[in-house]
Design an enzyme around this catalytic site. Structure first.
Site, PDB file in Angstrom:
ATOM      1  N   PHE A   1       0.860  -1.182   0.000  1.00  0.00           N
ATOM      2  CA  PHE A   1       0.000   0.000   0.000  1.00  0.00           C
ATOM      3  C   PHE A   1       0.892   1.225   0.000  1.00  0.00           C
ATOM      4  O   PHE A   1       1.577   1.500   0.991  1.00  0.00           O
ATOM      5  CB  PHE A   1      -0.895  -0.047   1.237  1.00  0.00           C
ATOM      6  CG  PHE A   1      -1.946   1.017   1.323  1.00  0.00           C
ATOM      7  CD1 PHE A   1      -3.166   0.854   0.695  1.00  0.00           C
ATOM      8  CD2 PHE A   1      -1.729   2.169   2.075  1.00  0.00           C
ATOM      9  CE1 PHE A   1      -4.164   1.817   0.809  1.00  0.00           C
ATOM     10  CE2 PHE A   1      -2.712   3.130   2.189  1.00  0.00           C
ATOM     11  CZ  PHE A   1      -3.932   2.966   1.556  1.00  0.00           C
ATOM     12  N   GLY A   2       0.905   1.961  -1.093  1.00  0.00           N
ATOM     13  CA  GLY A   2       1.818   3.083  -1.241  1.00  0.00           C
ATOM     14  C   GLY A   2       1.141   4.420  -1.014  1.00  0.00           C
ATOM     15  O   GLY A   2       0.541   4.987  -1.947  1.00  0.00           O
TER      16      GLY A   2
ATOM     17  N   LEU B   1      12.850  -8.066  34.110  1.00  0.00           N
ATOM     18  CA  LEU B   1      13.812  -9.067  33.640  1.00  0.00           C
ATOM     19  C   LEU B   1      15.260  -8.621  33.806  1.00  0.00           C
ATOM     20  O   LEU B   1      16.177  -9.430  33.619  1.00  0.00           O
ATOM     21  CB  LEU B   1      13.555  -9.405  32.168  1.00  0.00           C
ATOM     22  CG  LEU B   1      12.593 -10.568  31.916  1.00  0.00           C
ATOM     23  CD1 LEU B   1      11.163 -10.211  32.311  1.00  0.00           C
ATOM     24  CD2 LEU B   1      12.630 -11.004  30.458  1.00  0.00           C
TER      25      LEU B   1
ATOM     26  N   TRP C   1       8.675   3.692   3.548  1.00  0.00           N
ATOM     27  CA  TRP C   1       8.249   2.895   4.707  1.00  0.00           C
ATOM     28  C   TRP C   1       7.079   1.991   4.354  1.00  0.00           C
ATOM     29  O   TRP C   1       6.086   1.918   5.063  1.00  0.00           O
ATOM     30  CB  TRP C   1       7.897   3.801   5.901  1.00  0.00           C
ATOM     31  CG  TRP C   1       8.970   4.778   6.250  1.00  0.00           C
ATOM     32  CD1 TRP C   1       8.917   6.128   6.188  1.00  0.00           C
ATOM     33  CD2 TRP C   1      10.296   4.455   6.708  1.00  0.00           C
ATOM     34  NE1 TRP C   1      10.102   6.680   6.566  1.00  0.00           N
ATOM     35  CE2 TRP C   1      10.978   5.670   6.899  1.00  0.00           C
ATOM     36  CE3 TRP C   1      10.975   3.263   6.964  1.00  0.00           C
ATOM     37  CZ2 TRP C   1      12.292   5.755   7.331  1.00  0.00           C
ATOM     38  CZ3 TRP C   1      12.291   3.335   7.402  1.00  0.00           C
ATOM     39  CH2 TRP C   1      12.940   4.558   7.582  1.00  0.00           C
ATOM     40  N   ILE C   2       7.210   1.297   3.232  1.00  0.00           N
ATOM     41  CA  ILE C   2       6.114   0.481   2.708  1.00  0.00           C
ATOM     42  C   ILE C   2       6.329  -0.984   3.082  1.00  0.00           C
ATOM     43  O   ILE C   2       7.238  -1.645   2.569  1.00  0.00           O
ATOM     44  CB  ILE C   2       6.007   0.635   1.175  1.00  0.00           C
ATOM     45  CG1 ILE C   2       5.934   2.117   0.786  1.00  0.00           C
ATOM     46  CG2 ILE C   2       4.804  -0.141   0.666  1.00  0.00           C
ATOM     47  CD1 ILE C   2       4.807   2.891   1.421  1.00  0.00           C
TER      48      ILE C   2
ATOM     49  N   ARG D   1      -5.656   0.622  11.300  1.00  0.00           N
ATOM     50  CA  ARG D   1      -5.551   1.115  12.680  1.00  0.00           C
ATOM     51  C   ARG D   1      -6.417   0.291  13.619  1.00  0.00           C
ATOM     52  O   ARG D   1      -6.041   0.045  14.768  1.00  0.00           O
ATOM     53  CB  ARG D   1      -5.982   2.577  12.736  1.00  0.00           C
ATOM     54  CG  ARG D   1      -5.006   3.537  12.083  1.00  0.00           C
ATOM     55  CD  ARG D   1      -5.642   4.895  11.850  1.00  0.00           C
ATOM     56  NE  ARG D   1      -4.702   5.823  11.233  1.00  0.00           N
ATOM     57  CZ  ARG D   1      -5.042   6.927  10.599  1.00  0.00           C
ATOM     58  NH1 ARG D   1      -6.329   7.241  10.477  1.00  0.00           N
ATOM     59  NH2 ARG D   1      -4.122   7.715  10.081  1.00  0.00           N
TER      60      ARG D   1
ATOM     61  N   GLU E   1       0.690   4.325  10.969  1.00  0.00           N
ATOM     62  CA  GLU E   1      -0.775   4.410  10.884  1.00  0.00           C
ATOM     63  C   GLU E   1      -1.289   5.591  11.712  1.00  0.00           C
ATOM     64  O   GLU E   1      -2.359   5.527  12.333  1.00  0.00           O
ATOM     65  CB  GLU E   1      -1.450   3.108  11.349  1.00  0.00           C
ATOM     66  CG  GLU E   1      -0.891   1.841  10.760  1.00  0.00           C
ATOM     67  CD  GLU E   1      -1.184   1.669   9.285  1.00  0.00           C
ATOM     68  OE1 GLU E   1      -1.823   2.563   8.708  1.00  0.00           O
ATOM     69  OE2 GLU E   1      -0.769   0.657   8.720  1.00  0.00           O
TER      70      GLU E   1
ATOM     71  N   ASN F   1      -7.963   3.486   8.385  1.00  0.00           N
ATOM     72  CA  ASN F   1      -8.806   3.185   9.543  1.00  0.00           C
ATOM     73  C   ASN F   1      -8.968   1.682   9.734  1.00  0.00           C
ATOM     74  O   ASN F   1      -9.035   1.192  10.870  1.00  0.00           O
ATOM     75  CB  ASN F   1     -10.173   3.855   9.396  1.00  0.00           C
ATOM     76  CG  ASN F   1     -10.162   5.298   9.869  1.00  0.00           C
ATOM     77  OD1 ASN F   1      -9.433   5.648  10.793  1.00  0.00           O
ATOM     78  ND2 ASN F   1     -10.966   6.127   9.244  1.00  0.00           N
TER      79      ASN F   1
ATOM     80  N   THR G   1       0.674   8.969  14.004  1.00  0.00           N
ATOM     81  CA  THR G   1       1.416   9.139  15.244  1.00  0.00           C
ATOM     82  C   THR G   1       0.459   9.390  16.401  1.00  0.00           C
ATOM     83  O   THR G   1      -0.709   9.748  16.207  1.00  0.00           O
ATOM     84  CB  THR G   1       2.388  10.326  15.136  1.00  0.00           C
ATOM     85  OG1 THR G   1       1.614  11.535  14.981  1.00  0.00           O
ATOM     86  CG2 THR G   1       3.338  10.169  13.950  1.00  0.00           C
TER      87      THR G   1
END
Length: 394
Positions: free
Chosen positions: A134-135, A348, A167-168, A253, A373, A250, A375
């Site tokens: 999805f570009g 831990l 960032w695809i 997200r 998706e 959406n 910030t």
């Protein structure tokens, strides 16, 4: 007195029906058996065997599982959310792999594509035989997609695309890319349009982005479009403007609202088990008040996040969810999940920074989930606009 599990404490299973529980448990078992034994190695090597995994995930039925027809299961949004939670309990990169395929690339074609586009791509994508990406995001335009510089211009009966996306997820392994571009208004098109771009089209390339410290078990790429010539049939006919890509976002997200909780749950269960086995000053670490207060607070936030996710899932299934409500879920659940991961790391100690345990891997991954998706700041402003009626984006 014996300890109870986190789901038992909140009676999570009382909120889901038998069919939802069965699918959730099926995805969880697949993750534990097929994915979890390898994921730390994939993360360390920054490698994901995407093609092999795609076929297995296709057989599992999780690609586009909330879509109707074309080989998709047509399950509820809540069921899809529960599947996302189980995938991200293994690794955020794996949930992202499924989310980009189903909620971005497949959803765009399913919602806005022509019959020919749907017939050509959706059955193969549902089966994992074809991968999509999805570009939308560009090197200089993430939160403000309206500023995109990728352009599509008419040339005779064709469209010619030029530009770059950044960032695809799945870009370097995709067979098809849904690319959003600014069209030439003077020639009759209306603003931003989506294009279905086979990745073997001349002029299309997708160099992989390397040197990541987060989402390493995920393929992340740049898309470069240099005079990519497409026929008129490549355009998504069912939508114009930013409504198309934003509705797809959406969908993605929504999956994160559930998914991030899976990463948080895995961290917390790991920390509880570790604290019970680890002795400090001749006593189990889990027997100390400061450890128990950390665990109690984290469990409370995880439980609240799950209740919010389930509420949003039921609203989505009823057809009544609004974008700002998805923002509520994404903002809260990712923000709390990353805090849970960081706090579990403190329990831990030094062991928390090794890949022998999943905690630092989840924490690193959630750094990306926090900002992709949308910030946290963008979701805060979306909620603020809904409550005040004033747009503070500009």
């Amino acid at each position: 007195m014996s300890a109870v599990s986190i789901p038992e404490l909140f009676a999570f299973d009382d909120l889901i029906d038998d069919d939802e529980r069965e699918i959730r448990d099926t995805v969880r078992a697949f993750g534990n058996e097929k994915l979890r034994p390898h994921v730390a190695g994939w993360f360390e090597e920054a490698h994901l065997p995407a093609r092999d995994l795609a076929l297995e995930l296709g057989r599992l039925g999780v690609f586009g599982m909330h879509l109707e027809g074309y080989g998709c299961a047509g399950l509820s949004a809540t069921t899809y959310g529960l599947a996302c939670m189980e995938l991200e309990a293994v690794d955020s990169g794996l949930r992202s792999f499924v989310s980009v395929q189903g909620s971005l690339a497949m959803f765009a074609i399913h919602a806005f594509g022509s019959d020919a586009q749907k017939d050509e791509w959706l059955p193969r994508m549902a089966a994992g035989e074809a991968l999509g990406c999805f570009g939308l995001t560009e090197p200089d335009f993430g939160s403000n997609p309206a500023g995109m510089r990728t352009v599509a211009k008419r040339d005779g009966d064709d469209w010619v695309l030029n530009g770059a996306k950044m960032w695809i997820t799945n870009g370097s392994v995709a067979d098809v890319a849904v690319v959003w571009a600014r069209t030439d208004l003077a020639e009759g098109a209306r603003g931003i349009r989506g294009f279905v771009v086979p990745t073997d089209t001349p002029g299309f390339s997708a160099p992989e982005i390397t040197h990541k410290m987060s989402l390493r078990a995920s393929v992340t790429s740049e898309l470069v479009l240099t005079d990519v010539r497409l026929p008129e049939s490549a355009i998504l006919p069912g939508v114009e403007g930013l409504k198309g890509p934003l509705s797809c976002l959406n969908e993605a997200r929504y999956g994160i609202v559930f998914g991030a909780l899976g990463a948080a749950r895995d961290c917390l269960e790991t920390a509880i088990d570790y604290a019970g086995d680890r002795e400090v000053f001749d006593k189990a670490l889990s027997g100390y008040q400061i450890t128990q207060t950390k665990i109690a607070d984290m469990a409370l936030e995880l439980g609240k996040g799950f209740l919010l996710a389930m509420h949003l899932g039921r609203r989505k299934d009823a057809g009544g969810i609004r974008p700002e409500q998805i923002s509520l879920g994404k903002l809260n659940n990712v923000r709390e999940s990353i805090e849970i991961a960081r706090t579990c790391r403190t329990i831990l100690g030094a062991n928390g920074i090794t890949l022998e345990y999943p905690v630092i891997r989840h924490a690193n991954n959630l750094e990306s989930v926090l900002t992709y998706e949308g910030t946290s700041e963008m979701h805060q402003l979306t909620i603020g606009k809904a409550l005040t009626g004033h747009d503070a984006f500009r």
